[in-house]
Design an enzyme around this catalytic site. Structure first.
Site, short mmCIF file in Angstrom:
data_model
loop_
_atom_site.label_atom_id
_atom_site.label_comp_id
_atom_site.label_asym_id
_atom_site.label_seq_id
_atom_site.Cartn_x
_atom_site.Cartn_y
_atom_site.Cartn_z
N THR A 199 0.92 -1.11 -0.08
CA THR A 199 -0.05 0.00 -0.10
C THR A 199 0.78 1.25 0.04
O THR A 199 2.05 1.30 0.65
CB THR A 199 -0.72 -0.19 1.23
OG1 THR A 199 -1.60 -1.28 1.16
CG2 THR A 199 -1.90 1.20 1.19
N ASN A 219 -2.70 -4.78 -1.81
CA ASN A 219 -2.76 -5.46 -0.62
C ASN A 219 -1.49 -6.10 -0.16
O ASN A 219 -0.64 -5.44 0.19
CB ASN A 219 -4.03 -6.59 -0.80
CG ASN A 219 -4.37 -6.95 0.71
OD1 ASN A 219 -4.67 -6.26 1.60
ND2 ASN A 219 -4.63 -8.29 0.87
N GLY A 289 -0.52 0.10 5.78
CA GLY A 289 -0.29 -0.90 6.88
C GLY A 289 -1.44 -1.68 7.56
O GLY A 289 -1.68 -2.14 8.53
O1 DON Z 1 -7.60 -1.95 2.02
C1 DON Z 1 -7.13 -2.54 3.00
O2 DON Z 1 -7.38 -2.18 4.10
C2 DON Z 1 -5.55 -3.40 2.62
N1 DON Z 1 -5.91 -4.03 1.35
C3 DON Z 1 -4.48 -2.56 3.00
C4 DON Z 1 -3.32 -3.47 2.75
C5 DON Z 1 -2.12 -2.71 3.18
O3 DON Z 1 -2.15 -1.63 3.73
C6 DON Z 1 -0.74 -3.26 3.06
N2 DON Z 1 0.27 -2.98 3.54
N3 DON Z 1 0.59 -1.65 3.11
#
Ligand code: DON
Length: 390
Positions: A199, A219, A289
């Site tokens: 992300t 993701n 995160g």
């Molecule tokens: O939308 C969400 O909550 C997740 N797909 C976010 C994933 C994420 O932040 C991964 N790391 N940085």
């Protein structure tokens, strides 16, 4: 990832990723971005790129069709907005649960007597914040799903009487069992966390003062671990509940409202936020995160709004995380709380668990001084980015 013709080229030796300082050329992605620039989003959902996405998805064992892509459309939604602590917080609406969680938590914290929520980074401060997240994370599990598919009782959840009840549950020196904060508003119809790599959050303020707070994600690291038309495909399916009661990669336990269904969008934690004081924007905040996005964005916002910190201090300060399930109070190795505070939290009954860091956030602070707009931008020292264009 080595089975993907493009990703394979990103890894040379057995384990090694590209060396620091080496140049990564992405001509296919360049072609895709040029097509996007020429034709807009249509370029992705129809024609050559759409065919490449479907073919790559099929090769990886997926079930995408050209029709799925043709049927997709972006939904523009009103952001959530709430006045708390003398500031207006404008943030992500469902299907993200991030904005909701932050606003509920702020509303509960605002109801606590000042002595129970001192704004000073003490054990009492972190205790109050952790407690305030337990209710909203349980609401997320029970109610949150795509609002176009499930009835989301947002108004009932944010009913002032219910917020009063949540605040009344708070005990200043005892960590409450999460179940104590579980206040259903109507009958229900129906971990180890990964590092943050999938992300990015971007805050932008342009010369005219327009502000964009954008969180974007594939993701998990490298998303679905294959590419199409130069783009890394996401694995956003993990933000759905695979089964009721099953935890996803971020330890978020799934509820019936968030089971996958045709045309349905998954519940997210993304919490791009803009904060206003007296009708004027004072900060743009967001983070990457997973489930920790929510709690990080809120703490950075509170550091600015309640504790008067600068953008970079607000990012550098220690952060905590609690998502009700598991019932663990996470604190950072990167910016640890001092031992005395940890001991006082332990005595209150929190189950402490150290993790490396709580998300990676970005901030632009905006000030008007004598008619001049002063911007102070900072990137999270946990991730090592840096502001540009100032
Ligand atoms: O939308 C969400 O909550 C997740 N797909 C976010 C994933 C994420 O932040 C991964 N790391 N940085």
């Amino acid at each position: 990832m080595r089975q993907d013709p493009l990703m394979r080229t990103w890894f040379s030796g057995e384990e090694s990723a590209l060396a620091v300082g080496s140049r990564l050329r992405q001509p296919e992605l360049g072609r895709t971005l040029r097509a996007l620039g020429r034709q807009g989003a249509r370029a992705i959902y129809h024609g050559r790129i759409a065919r490449e996405i479907v073919a790559a998805n099929r090769r990886a064992g997926g079930v995408f069709t050209l029709q799925d892509l043709a049927d997709y459309s972006v939904v523009e939604r009103e952001p959530l907005s709430q006045e708390s602590f003398g500031h207006r917080f404008v943030t992500a609406p469902p299907p993200s649960a991030g904005g909701f969680t932050m606003l509920q938590s702020l509303a509960v914290l605002e109801r606590l007597p000042a002595r129970h929520f001192p704004r000073d980074g003490s054990a009492a401060y972190y205790h109050a914040i952790a407690e305030s997240w337990k209710g909203p994370f349980l609401d997320r599990r029970r109610y949150f799903g795509d609002p176009d598919h499930v009835a989301l009782p947002l108004e009932a959840l944010a009913d002032p009487a219910r917020l009063d009840a949540l605040a009344a549950t708070f005990h200043p020196t005892l960590a409450g069992e999460p179940a104590l904060y579980d206040l259903p508003v109507r009958p229900v119809a129906n971990v180890v966390q990964p590092e943050d790599h999938g992300t990015s959050h971007l805050c932008v303020v342009d010369a005219e003062g327009n502000i964009a707070s954008i969180t974007t994600t594939v993701n998990l690291p490298f998303g679905a671990r294959y590419t199409a038309a130069g783009m890394v495909m996401n694995d956003e399916m993990d933000d759905f509940a695979r089964a009721v009661g099953e935890a996803n990669a971020f330890g978020l336990v799934g509820g019936a409202a968030n089971l996958p269904a045709p045309g349905k969008r998954m519940v997210s934690s993304m919490s791009p936020t803009i904060i206003f004081r007296n009708g004027r924007p004072i900060a743009c905040v967001g983070a990457a995160g997973g489930s920790r996005i929510v709690t990080a964005v809120q703490q950075v916002a509170m550091n600015i709004v309640l504790r008067g910190m600068s953008a970079s201090d607000a990012l550098a300060a220690p952060r905590i995380h609690h998502q009700a399930e598991p019932n663990q109070f996470r604190y950072e190795e990167f910016a640890p709380l001092d031992a005395g505070i940890l001991e006082r939290l332990r005595r209150r009954g929190h189950v402490l668990d150290q993790i490396h860091h709580v998300a990676a956030a970005q901030v632009i602070g905006i000030e008007e001084r004598e008619g001049q707009r002063i911007l102070t931008a900072a990137s999270d020292p946990r991730k090592g980015g840096r502001p540009a264009g100032l």
